[in-house]
Design an enzyme around this catalytic site. Structure first.
Site, short mmCIF file in Angstrom:
data_model
loop_
_atom_site.label_atom_id
_atom_site.label_comp_id
_atom_site.label_asym_id
_atom_site.label_seq_id
_atom_site.Cartn_x
_atom_site.Cartn_y
_atom_site.Cartn_z
N TYR A 1 96.68 -69.26 -27.37
CA TYR A 1 96.06 -68.52 -28.47
C TYR A 1 97.04 -68.44 -29.62
CZ TYR A 1 93.99 -64.59 -31.05
OH TYR A 1 93.45 -63.79 -32.03
N ASP B 1 104.98 -71.88 -31.49
CA ASP B 1 104.48 -70.53 -31.80
C ASP B 1 105.22 -69.52 -30.92
OD1 ASP B 1 103.11 -68.18 -32.15
OD2 ASP B 1 101.11 -69.01 -31.79
N LYS C 1 105.03 -59.83 -33.92
CA LYS C 1 105.25 -58.79 -32.91
C LYS C 1 106.63 -58.12 -33.03
CE LYS C 1 101.73 -60.82 -29.93
NZ LYS C 1 100.63 -59.95 -29.63
C1 LIG Z 1 101.25 -66.66 -29.47
C2 LIG Z 1 100.46 -65.91 -30.49
N1 LIG Z 1 100.27 -66.47 -31.70
C3 LIG Z 1 99.57 -65.83 -32.65
C4 LIG Z 1 99.02 -64.59 -32.41
C5 LIG Z 1 98.23 -63.90 -33.50
O1 LIG Z 1 98.93 -62.79 -33.94
P1 LIG Z 1 98.15 -61.58 -34.71
O2 LIG Z 1 97.36 -60.88 -33.65
O3 LIG Z 1 99.26 -60.76 -35.28
O4 LIG Z 1 97.29 -62.21 -35.74
C6 LIG Z 1 99.20 -63.98 -31.18
C7 LIG Z 1 98.61 -62.66 -30.90
O5 LIG Z 1 98.63 -62.16 -29.81
C8 LIG Z 1 99.94 -64.66 -30.18
O6 LIG Z 1 100.14 -64.13 -28.99
#
Ligand SMILES: Cc1ncc(COP(=O)(O)O)c(C=O)c1O
Length: 450
Positions: free
Chosen positions: A152, A247, A279
């Site tokens: 995700y 990511d 985060k």
């Molecule tokens: C690996 C990863 N990338 C991107 C995101 C998206 O982040 P946001 O919820 O701050 O948009 C998340 C959210 O949990 C994530 O775990």
């Protein structure tokens, strides 16, 4: 509906009443779907405050927090140093729409702690991955992107994609509202599958702008990359003129001091072309970032032609909170979280084994999760074999014993440096009854079920 000061008739009465109000004005009663408890049933708990390792709901119930706001709260809730820094920043105003000191300091801190040369701040992980992909496409003048099923990256249209009918074919939208034209340049592959990656590059190599992957997937439960898998991805991208986008929104400053990259790239000697963060680097505020090679980042507006912007990007309160959190994130913090995690993982394994519940516990650095299945999970198909009924019973029994787990079987468990002996002991005490409940999922009645 319950009024203020009205006597409480059930341990979740005030949460139930608030959920009714929320349902009337917000779709599903929540502002992010997983909070709604749809995957586990029952009434979501409305939290009123948090301190250290503990959450307190509006009914006065206390829980050891094992989600830590889905990752950010590495040093615990309401850490006095983070709070003091934020309070001071707030006293100077909250947003100016101009460059500020804390965003330079946070950028310097991130550049010092990771392999990126330059970094650009945004307000969410979704924005970070979306912007990284635009930059990769702008830099390479190519259009195809590759991702893995079960990873995700936020709710970016082109990344909300499901695998097409064959392996190396273009994807189909994973949700209504995403047009086919948004995913028909996305290839979705099974995670940890080097042959599938090779096939995709053989087919589309000269059209692939980037491959994006969670550095260690945590959004299908924790599924660590097979040894050498991220290095393989970095190499095949380089060989084909595509960018490797790692990511680290979840793993950054969390899986280890250097994120997941500290557990593979730093040891193996390779560097992603672009990385995304979120985060922990926001310290509980809306801040995220993408960064990478100087020549790639220099293509970004205003230095280069690839447009990207944000009214609240690099907001002084959010960057102050992130900076204070990262400055507190010393080796001792990671050692403490690792030790607490080992204790909890061992106790969970013992309790589930004693109750006869098939399980696999997987970790990447300090992140871990428990799958209710009997074989190691290496990809999304394997994750989906987890017994969600067993998890539901396990989750609710833990909740009744004062432990707040992720309300979904497919999430990582997060700890903080504030998880002291009392918090860990509360988790250890809750595990045996929760494991017994998981062995007999039908026996668990849900509080506040509507
Ligand atoms: C690996 C990863 N990338 C991107 C995101 C998206 O982040 P946001 O919820 O701050 O948009 C998340 C959210 O949990 C994530 O775990």
């Amino acid at each position: 509906m319950l009024r203020e000061n009205e006597p409480v008739t059930s341990p979740t009465a005030r949460s139930s009443a608030l959920f009714d109000r929320a349902l009337a004005v917000t779709p599903g009663g929540v502002n992010s779907p997983v909070r709604a408890f749809n995957a586990v049933g029952g009434t979501p708990r409305f939290m009123e405050s948090a301190a250290g390792a503990w959450l307190r709901d509006v009914d006065g119930n206390e829980y050891v927090d094992l989600i830590c706001s889905w990752g950010p709260m590495l040093v615990g809730h309401a850490h006095p140093e983070v709070q003091a820094a934020v309070a001071q920043a707030v006293s100077r105003g909250t947003s100016y729409g101009t460059p500020t000191v804390p965003e330079v300091e946070l950028a310097e801190e991130i550049v010092a702690r990771t392999p990126v040369d330059k970094v650009r701040f945004v307000s969410s992980g979704t924005e970070a991955t979306m912007s990284a992909i635009r930059l990769a496409r702008g830099f390479t003048s190519r259009d195809v992107i590759v991702k893995f099923a079960g990873c995700y990256h936020g709710h970016v249209d082109s990344l909300l994609a499901s695998a097409g009918s064959g392996l190396a074919t273009f994807a189909v939208p994973g949700t209504p509202g995403v047009p086919a034209s948004s995913t028909d340049l996305t290839v979705v592959l099974p995670y940890n599958d080097t042959a599938a990656v090779e096939a995709a590059f053989a087919e589309y190599g000269d059209r692939i702008a980037c491959l994006i992957t969670e550095a260690a997937p945590g959004n299908m439960g924790v599924v660590p990359p097979a040894p050498g898998f991220n290095r393989f991805l970095s190499t095949i991208c380089a060989a084909n003129g595509a960018l490797f986008v790692s990511d680290e929104v979840m793993t950054g400053f969390r899986a280890s001091r250097l994120g997941q990259w500290g557990l593979d790239g730093a040891l193996e000697g390779w560097v992603p072309d672009l990385m995304t963060f979120g985060k922990v680097m926001g310290g509980g505020f809306p801040a995220a970032a993408f960064g990478g090679r100087a020549d790639v980042m220099s293509q970004l507006s205003p230095e280069g032609p690839v447009y990207q912007a944000g009214t609240l990007s690099g907001n002084p309160i959010a960057t102050t909170a992130g900076l204070a959190t990262l400055r507190l994130a010393t080796d001792e913090v990671y050692d403490h979280i690792t030790a607490a995690g080992e204790t909890i993982k061992a106790a969970a394994a013992a309790a589930l084994t004693a109750a006869g519940v098939p399980h696999v516990i997987q970790a990447s650095g300090t992140m871990f999760s428990v799958f209710f299945t009997d074989t190691a999970v290496t990809d999304f198909a394997g994750a989906q074999r987890t017994d969600t009924a067993a998890y539901r019973a396990f989750f609710h029994t833990m909740l009744d014993h004062g432990v707040y787990l992720p309300p979904s079987a497919f999430e990582a468990w997060f700890l903080s440096s504030a998880h002291d002996d009392r918090a860990v002991q509360t988790v250890l005490d809750a595990l045996p009854p929760a494991a017994r409940a998981a062995a007999r999922p039908d026996s668990v009645a849900l509080k506040g079920t509507r």
